[in-house]
Design a protein around this motif. Structure first.
Motif, PDB file in Angstrom:
ATOM      1  N   GLY B 448      38.727  24.931  44.621  1.00  0.00           N
ATOM      2  CA  GLY B 448      38.443  24.387  46.096  1.00  0.00           C
ATOM      3  C   GLY B 448      38.946  25.105  46.968  1.00  0.00           C
ATOM      4  O   GLY B 448      39.558  26.275  47.032  1.00  0.00           O
ATOM      5  N   ASP B 449      39.004  24.537  48.196  1.00  0.00           N
ATOM      6  CA  ASP B 449      39.162  25.194  49.638  1.00  0.00           C
ATOM      7  C   ASP B 449      40.872  25.468  49.658  1.00  0.00           C
ATOM      8  O   ASP B 449      41.383  25.990  50.436  1.00  0.00           O
ATOM      9  CB  ASP B 449      38.891  24.260  50.804  1.00  0.00           C
ATOM     10  N   ARG B 450      41.723  24.514  48.737  1.00  0.00           N
ATOM     11  CA  ARG B 450      43.176  24.693  48.872  1.00  0.00           C
ATOM     12  C   ARG B 450      43.393  25.694  47.641  1.00  0.00           C
ATOM     13  O   ARG B 450      44.925  26.033  47.567  1.00  0.00           O
ATOM     14  CB  ARG B 450      43.704  23.374  48.375  1.00  0.00           C
ATOM     15  N   VAL B 451      42.677  26.464  47.141  1.00  0.00           N
ATOM     16  CA  VAL B 451      43.158  27.189  45.989  1.00  0.00           C
ATOM     17  C   VAL B 451      43.350  28.445  46.841  1.00  0.00           C
ATOM     18  O   VAL B 451      42.513  28.923  47.437  1.00  0.00           O
ATOM     19  CB  VAL B 451      41.929  27.278  45.015  1.00  0.00           C
ATOM     20  N   ASP B 452      44.508  29.115  46.535  1.00  0.00           N
ATOM     21  CA  ASP B 452      44.695  30.467  47.014  1.00  0.00           C
ATOM     22  C   ASP B 452      44.303  31.374  45.905  1.00  0.00           C
ATOM     23  O   ASP B 452      45.349  31.641  44.846  1.00  0.00           O
ATOM     24  CB  ASP B 452      46.186  30.607  47.596  1.00  0.00           C
ATOM     25  N   PRO B 453      43.291  32.228  45.994  1.00  0.00           N
ATOM     26  CA  PRO B 453      43.002  32.968  44.697  1.00  0.00           C
ATOM     27  C   PRO B 453      43.919  34.100  44.383  1.00  0.00           C
ATOM     28  O   PRO B 453      44.277  34.186  43.144  1.00  0.00           O
ATOM     29  CB  PRO B 453      41.919  33.847  45.242  1.00  0.00           C
ATOM     30  N   THR B 454      44.784  34.523  45.445  1.00  0.00           N
ATOM     31  CA  THR B 454      45.795  35.511  44.985  1.00  0.00           C
ATOM     32  C   THR B 454      46.742  34.964  44.415  1.00  0.00           C
ATOM     33  O   THR B 454      47.365  35.322  43.154  1.00  0.00           O
ATOM     34  CB  THR B 454      46.408  36.274  46.225  1.00  0.00           C
ATOM     35  N   LEU B 455      47.363  33.650  44.754  1.00  0.00           N
ATOM     36  CA  LEU B 455      48.528  33.009  44.100  1.00  0.00           C
ATOM     37  C   LEU B 455      48.189  32.560  42.659  1.00  0.00           C
ATOM     38  O   LEU B 455      48.868  32.580  41.726  1.00  0.00           O
ATOM     39  CB  LEU B 455      48.849  31.978  45.008  1.00  0.00           C
ATOM     40  N   TYR B 456      46.716  31.940  42.503  1.00  0.00           N
ATOM     41  CA  TYR B 456      46.488  31.769  41.132  1.00  0.00           C
ATOM     42  C   TYR B 456      46.466  32.869  40.178  1.00  0.00           C
ATOM     43  O   TYR B 456      46.935  32.769  38.929  1.00  0.00           O
ATOM     44  CB  TYR B 456      45.022  30.966  41.107  1.00  0.00           C
ATOM     45  N   SER B 457      45.858  34.150  40.718  1.00  0.00           N
ATOM     46  CA  SER B 457      45.834  35.286  39.908  1.00  0.00           C
ATOM     47  C   SER B 457      47.286  35.569  39.699  1.00  0.00           C
ATOM     48  O   SER B 457      47.706  36.079  38.502  1.00  0.00           O
ATOM     49  CB  SER B 457      44.955  36.473  40.633  1.00  0.00           C
ATOM     50  N   LYS B 458      48.006  35.481  40.439  1.00  0.00           N
ATOM     51  CA  LYS B 458      49.506  36.043  40.397  1.00  0.00           C
ATOM     52  C   LYS B 458      50.007  35.221  39.095  1.00  0.00           C
ATOM     53  O   LYS B 458      50.932  35.497  38.350  1.00  0.00           O
ATOM     54  CB  LYS B 458      50.261  35.823  41.661  1.00  0.00           C
ATOM     55  N   ARG B 459      49.845  33.705  39.167  1.00  0.00           N
ATOM     56  CA  ARG B 459      50.503  33.003  38.133  1.00  0.00           C
ATOM     57  C   ARG B 459      49.912  32.657  37.125  1.00  0.00           C
ATOM     58  O   ARG B 459      50.850  32.510  35.850  1.00  0.00           O
ATOM     59  CB  ARG B 459      50.795  31.489  38.888  1.00  0.00           C
ATOM     60  N   PHE B 460      48.511  32.818  37.023  1.00  0.00           N
ATOM     61  CA  PHE B 460      47.874  32.466  35.851  1.00  0.00           C
ATOM     62  C   PHE B 460      47.239  33.722  35.135  1.00  0.00           C
ATOM     63  O   PHE B 460      46.420  33.489  34.118  1.00  0.00           O
ATOM     64  CB  PHE B 460      46.671  31.437  36.055  1.00  0.00           C
ATOM     65  N   TYR B 461      47.251  34.807  35.671  1.00  0.00           N
ATOM     66  CA  TYR B 461      46.372  35.840  35.050  1.00  0.00           C
ATOM     67  C   TYR B 461      47.311  37.244  34.984  1.00  0.00           C
ATOM     68  O   TYR B 461      48.159  37.651  35.814  1.00  0.00           O
ATOM     69  CB  TYR B 461      45.433  36.154  36.228  1.00  0.00           C
ATOM     70  N   GLN B 462      47.061  37.796  33.848  1.00  0.00           N
ATOM     71  CA  GLN B 462      47.301  39.159  33.578  1.00  0.00           C
ATOM     72  C   GLN B 462      46.432  39.925  33.129  1.00  0.00           C
ATOM     73  O   GLN B 462      45.448  39.661  32.487  1.00  0.00           O
ATOM     74  CB  GLN B 462      48.594  39.232  32.436  1.00  0.00           C
ATOM     75  N   SER B 463      46.343  41.161  33.343  1.00  0.00           N
ATOM     76  CA  SER B 463      45.211  41.964  33.306  1.00  0.00           C
ATOM     77  C   SER B 463      44.987  42.305  31.792  1.00  0.00           C
ATOM     78  O   SER B 463      44.030  42.788  31.328  1.00  0.00           O
ATOM     79  CB  SER B 463      45.390  43.445  34.072  1.00  0.00           C
ATOM     80  N   SER B 464      46.223  42.196  31.115  1.00  0.00           N
ATOM     81  CA  SER B 464      45.984  42.218  29.559  1.00  0.00           C
ATOM     82  C   SER B 464      45.388  41.082  28.977  1.00  0.00           C
ATOM     83  O   SER B 464      44.647  41.420  27.873  1.00  0.00           O
ATOM     84  CB  SER B 464      47.217  42.372  28.829  1.00  0.00           C
ATOM     85  N   GLY B 465      44.931  39.926  29.924  1.00  0.00           N
ATOM     86  CA  GLY B 465      44.268  38.873  29.339  1.00  0.00           C
ATOM     87  C   GLY B 465      45.062  37.984  28.558  1.00  0.00           C
ATOM     88  O   GLY B 465      44.361  36.848  28.069  1.00  0.00           O
ATOM     89  N   GLU B 466      46.167  38.202  28.352  1.00  0.00           N
ATOM     90  CA  GLU B 466      47.098  37.355  27.823  1.00  0.00           C
ATOM     91  C   GLU B 466      47.697  36.239  28.546  1.00  0.00           C
ATOM     92  O   GLU B 466      48.959  36.330  28.831  1.00  0.00           O
ATOM     93  CB  GLU B 466      48.092  37.965  26.993  1.00  0.00           C
ATOM     94  N   ASP B 467      47.023  35.423  29.423  1.00  0.00           N
ATOM     95  CA  ASP B 467      47.460  34.566  30.093  1.00  0.00           C
ATOM     96  C   ASP B 467      46.496  33.279  30.118  1.00  0.00           C
ATOM     97  O   ASP B 467      45.618  33.291  29.588  1.00  0.00           O
ATOM     98  CB  ASP B 467      47.715  34.951  31.518  1.00  0.00           C
ATOM     99  N   ILE B 468      46.731  32.265  30.837  1.00  0.00           N
ATOM    100  CA  ILE B 468      46.142  31.037  30.985  1.00  0.00           C
ATOM    101  C   ILE B 468      44.582  31.367  31.326  1.00  0.00           C
ATOM    102  O   ILE B 468      43.648  30.977  30.836  1.00  0.00           O
ATOM    103  CB  ILE B 468      46.708  30.009  31.689  1.00  0.00           C
TER     104      ILE B 468
END
Lengths: 301, 752
Positions: B448-468
């Protein structure tokens, strides 16, 4: 009467003492067994009459004919000449062999004794020649009743100790028995068949009629041994250890060949031959003699 | 000829061989003397027959001597080992034998004579029996199923090795041939001289020729097996393959037991599905019995399955109480018993607990807030009345979320983040969220509008795919046409869309207008990620993305949960999709509670629980059950967490774990801790199709196989591989016959 028959069995005879008794028993047994008496037909049978010539015995003149015709006629009989028979008995060591109870020599004695008895009964003359490798004793033939005793005595006292040499013995015998007659050879014939044949021929040459009674032990005919056996040769023959089963067939062949050879030689020389083994009844031997005697008498007629 | 089974008997060889000669000589000594008159004929006969008789006697003597020698030889039982000239030459050199002994449960197949394992043991026994301690022979035995164990290793004590082989019993594991081969290669590197490698196996096709990987095992593809075999063959100059398998095939197996719905709740009917396969060659009948918590229920219909076919048997049960439950299904036991029963351990929940985090709690009406529609969709009854609902919804705000995390997320089954501003959640709590998912929790994420894509990516994403998250959030994007919006293009076969799979219902989903969403970019490698719906056609940007993280599942909706970016919440398809998604995400990965034989039982706890015991399945015939204490060890990286681990799962069945106090912080304090684990045999081990010698030679042409068969009859008669006593006995009989014929012939010949 039937009991007499048993005396033809050599085993029974062996238990009886006295060769004369044995001979009598054999003959009685045999006579009982046959329907026709062997006494008939010898020397008492009338044949024909002939005119008396001076020198004839007047005892034979038929006085009944003289009474009717007033001529002297003499009665002539079928047989008027005596048979001179010589029994040649082999007393060599080999004759002592006995597989059963009766040795060949013993059996031969019975045969000889009964023949002598029989011959004398028939008013013929009988003599005896005992031999081994040479003539041991020769008793010339005689028709006297007392002669039997002498013969039986000689027979029973002879012992088989020496080797056989039948050929030379027969030659000697031929020289010794000059009067033509019958020679009865009782032997196991364990000698060279050619020598035997030559002796027989010599005897035939002297016009003797010959009867060969070939006595063998039953064991010698059948060779019944099974286990390993050491054969100790009699008459100085060698000793041999052998497995009888392995030898039997060849032995029997050899034995048959020998008897066949002897028989053939005998027949070719018109010698009566009979192979008798010691378990046989004694009348076989006597019948052979009688048959031979009959053919002899017919032949002389 | 190499050796004898009974070499001691050979001492009799010379005395017995001499016996006929001695008897002959003794017979010559036993004779009788016979004075003989007709020596002349004997001598002539002797002269004629002597040579022939000697020859005959010699022949008989030789025959009789040969008979005695053969008799002794036959009793001593000679054998040729290896059968090659090389082995004859190598007779007196030290042998180092390595035996690979298959211990998987397919070896327990009971045919009319014995089991392959019995035959394997008797083969090993005789193989070791042929070795000689005084020659310095050694033996190593590698037993292998899921793992390969070497015991004894390079043992000089042959008798002890024999005894230990005699004490072996078959396991319940599956065959993992590469592990065994690797272990043999390791042994070959230790044993330098004259190695002989024997692999005693029932030669199942899938072990030796399978091209695909087996479940839960390392790939057993032909290439790997071939490479290992080649290495062994080159080092040991060939591999002896001892086939002890059974040629008959009849096996009906229960290969799977699952519930239809992944979540089971008290009071709701739980449907169990058992898959039964006929692996034999003939039509088979079976009767299935379901056992729920120890109470058996015979499935009413006896069924028959054709060869190679499978069938699914259904069974329904309503659980009245929550907690760990066990279900098993068994069929009438056949020749392979291990796979006739299958177990399932499940947790029956009171209800599925959902924690909804509202990232935008603005508005007065319940439906105006971010999660208003969502909560209604999860609990469609009048608000506040949770009776009859599967889900019990707990709501929190972005501001209070951190404290909820601290209380412990493990009391919830599902976490829903709706338009959450992650900057309001301290970064150190992220690890707990990840632990929650990794342990099996579900995570539903709306943007939604409160979501900061960058922060989400930082906290929940890894380029190896091994994250939430398996994808990187890029930026907010509006639909090309504001009026119609973007349309969903879902994969209808996915469980959450199963309601809409029929053509007439599909428009309910495909007509949903999405006005705005956050564009995402999928990670290059994310093995468990799946885009299950896209915007505007099959090649459009991802709309709904599924991922697995640890034992948990994640579902990312790239649009909002409320009506800000889409009208979906007011459309009829919203409720079923949310419900199904919630069920899908809360479906527990059951592998943890249902390991395979040999895999450890593990349970993680959020506190130190003393006095934990495991009750393994009772051995047949034993009534007493004593628990085995299980020790806890602290989990690295998770403070306050402990793991109970029990590795001794060699037998299939139900393992009960108990403690005096509850395992979880949030369970009622007075109830004792209890959990149930179901250990099953690997389902594919029951596939008994065998591979033939020719197929093996074709598959691995470069490997020098020496085949020997330990057939059923041979095993019972103890026939030795390479033994020749039968031949000897036949020759002996022939000699006896010819001896008696010749003796009779020679004898008759003489007698006639």
């Amino acid at each position: 009467m039937e009991d007499y028959l048993k005396y033809l069995d050599p085993k029974t005879l062996s238990k009886i003492k006295g060769l004369d008794l044995k001979a009598r028993l054999i003959i009685e047994g045999m006579v009982t067994g046959s329907h026709k008496s062997p006494y008939h037909g010898f020397s008492i049978e009338f044949a024909e009459h002939r005119e008396y010539v001076p020198g004839d015995d007047i005892r034979h003149v038929d006085w009944k004919v003289f009474g009717k015709s007033d001529r002297y006629y003499i009665k002539q009989y079928e047989e008027e000449t005596n048979l001179n028979c010589t029994i040649a008995l082999d007393c060599s060591e080999s004759m002592e062999y006995a597989h059963g109870e009766v040795s060949k020599l013993e059996y031969a004695r019975y045969v000889a004794a009964s023949l002598a008895f029989l011959i004398l009964q028939q008013q013929d003359a009988v003599g005896l020649a005992l031999f081994d490798n040479e003539l041991q004793k020769v008793i010339p033939p005689s028709g006297h009743g007392s002669h039997l005793k002498l013969l039986l005595n000689e027979m029973s006292t002879c012992k088989g100790e020496k080797k056989t040499s039948i050929g030379s013995v027969l030659h000697n015998l031929a020289e010794r028995v000059t009067k033509r007659g019958m020679i009865i050879l009782i032997s196991d014939l364990f000698d060279d068949p050619r020598a035997i044949l030559s002796g027989l021929r010599h005897l035939r040459h002297r016009k003797h009629d010959i009867v060969v009674l070939h006595i063998v032990d039953e064991a010698e005919m059948t060779f019944p041994f099974e286990k390993m056996t050491k054969f100790v040769g009699l008459e100085d023959q060698p000793t041999l250890m052998a497995n009888p089963r392995a030898l039997r067939q060849t032995y029997l062949e050899e034995f048959k060949k020998f008897t066949h050879e002897v028989k053939k030689a005998c027949l070719s020389n018109r010698v009566d031959y009979e192979l008798i083994h010691t378990n046989q009844r004694l009348d076989v031997a006597l019948s052979t003699y009688l048959a031979s005697r009959a053919s002899l008498s017919q032949g002389s007629r | 000829m190499n050796q004898f089974v009974n070499p001691a008997l050979l001492w009799w060889l010379i005395p017995l061989a001499l016996a006929p000669i001695i008897i002959h000589l003794l017979n010559r000594r036993r004779y009788r003397n016979v004075p003989w008159a007709a020596m002349h004929f004997i001598l002539a006969a002797y002269k004629r027959t002597n040579r022939r008789v000697r020859l005959e006697n010699l022949i008989l003597l030789l025959l009789r001597t040969a008979i005695m020698i053969l008799l002794v030889m036959a009793l001593a039982r000679p054998f040729f080992s290896g059968g090659s000239a090389a082995s004859l030459i190598a007779q007196e050199t030290t042998k180092n034998v390595i035996v690979g002994l298959d211990q998987s449960y397919s070896m327990t197949y009971r045919d009319q004579f014995s089991t392959p394992f019995d035959r394997a043991k008797s083969f090993c026994d005789r193989l070791i029996g042929r070795l000689k301690e005084d020659r310095g022979d050694t033996v190593s035995v590698v037993t292998f199923a899921d793992t390969a164990v070497t015991s004894p290793e390079k043992s000089l004590l042959l008798e002890e090795a024999r005894t230990s082989v005699g004490e072996l019993s078959p396991g319940f594991g599956g065959t993992r041939l590469p592990a065994a081969l690797s272990e043999i290669i390791r042994l070959l590197s230790v044993v330098k001289t004259n190695p002989e490698v024997y692999i005693v196996s029932d030669l199942r096709r899938q072990d030796w020729l399978a091209a695909s990987s087996l479940s839960g095992k390392e790939p057993s593809d032909r290439g790997a097996v071939g490479a290992l075999l080649k290495q062994i063959s080159d080092t040991a100059k060939g591999i002896h393959i001892v086939d002890i398998g059974s040629d008959e095939l009849s096996n009906v197996a229960v290969v799977d037991l699952v519930t239809r719905d992944s979540t089971s709740v008290v009071g709701e009917e739980t449907e169990f599905l058992a898959e039964i396969v006929n692996r034999g060659e003939r039509l088979a009948n079976f009767e299935a019995t379901f056992v729920v918590d120890g109470n058996p229920t015979l499935h009413p219909a006896a069924e028959s399955i054709g060869p190679g076919e499978s069938t699914v048997v259904e069974f329904r049960h309503v659980f009245r109480r929550p907690g760990p439950k066990s279900v098993s299904v068994r069929i009438v036991s056949d020749k392979l018993r291990a796979d006739d029963e299958r177990f399932l351990a499940i947790n029956i929940l009171d209800s599925v607990k959902v924690l909804v985090v509202d990232g935008d709690p603005s508005g007065d009406s319940p439906l105006e807030k971010e999660t208003g529609f969502l909560e209604v969709a999860l609990s469609p009854n009048p608000i506040g009345d949770e009776v009859g609902s599967v889900f019990s919804v707990h709501e929190t705000l972005d501001t209070t979320f951190a404290s909820r995390i601290d209380e412990g997320l493990q009391q919830y089954d599902l976490l829903v983040l709706a338009n959450l501003d992650l900057s309001r959640v301290p970064e150190d709590r992220m690890a707990k969220i990840k632990d929650f998912v990794r342990d099996g929790g579900g995570l539903m994420m709306f943007l939604g509008d409160r979501v900061d894509p960058t922060l989400y990516s930082k906290r929940f994403y890894q380029s190896s795919g091994e994250d939430i998250l398996p994808c990187r959030l890029v930026s907010t994007k509006s639909a090309p046409s504001a009026a119609t919006g973007s349309r969903l293009d879902p994969e209808f076969e996915h469980p959450i869309f199963k309601v809409f799979v029929s053509q007439d219902r599909r428009p309910l989903l495909t007509e949903v207008p999405i006005r705005q969403y956050i564009q995402v970019r999928m990670a290059p490698e994310a093995p468990f990620a799946r885009v299950i719906a896209r915007y505007d056609g099959p090649n459009g940007p991802p709309a709904i993305v599924e991922n697995r993280y640890g034992f948990g599942r994640v579902m990312l909706f790239t649009t909002s949960a409320d009506g800000d970016w889409t009208d979906w919440p007011i459309l009829p398809s919203y409720l079923p999709v949310i419900q199904e998604t919630a069920k899908f995400l809360t479906s527990k990965d059951r592998r943890r509670k249902n390991p395979l034989v040999g895999q450890p039982i593990q349970r993680d706890m959020d506190a130190f629980i003393p006095n934990i015991k495991i009750f393994p399945p009772s051995e047949p015939g034993s009534t007493m059950q004593t628990g085995t204490p299980v020790s806890l060890r602290a989990l690295a990286g998770r403070e306050g967490w402990f793991r109970a681990s029990y590795p001794e799962t060699q037998r299939p069945g139900l393992y009960r774990m108990t403690a005096d106090t509850p395992f979880d912080k949030f369970a009622p304090p007075e109830t004792p801790g209890e959990d149930i684990f179901a250990v099953n045999v690997p389902d594919d081990e029951g596939a008994l199709d065998r591979v033939s010698k020719e197929e093996l030679r074709q598959a691995y042409p470069e490997i020098a196989f020496h085949f020997s068969q330990e057939s059923q009859e041979q095993a019972t008669s103890k026939q030795e591989e390479g033994e020749i006593w039968k031949t000897l006995i036949i020759v002996l009989c022939l000699l006896l016959l010819s001896e008696s014929i010749l003796a009779r012939f020679f004898g008759d010949y003489k007698r006639s």
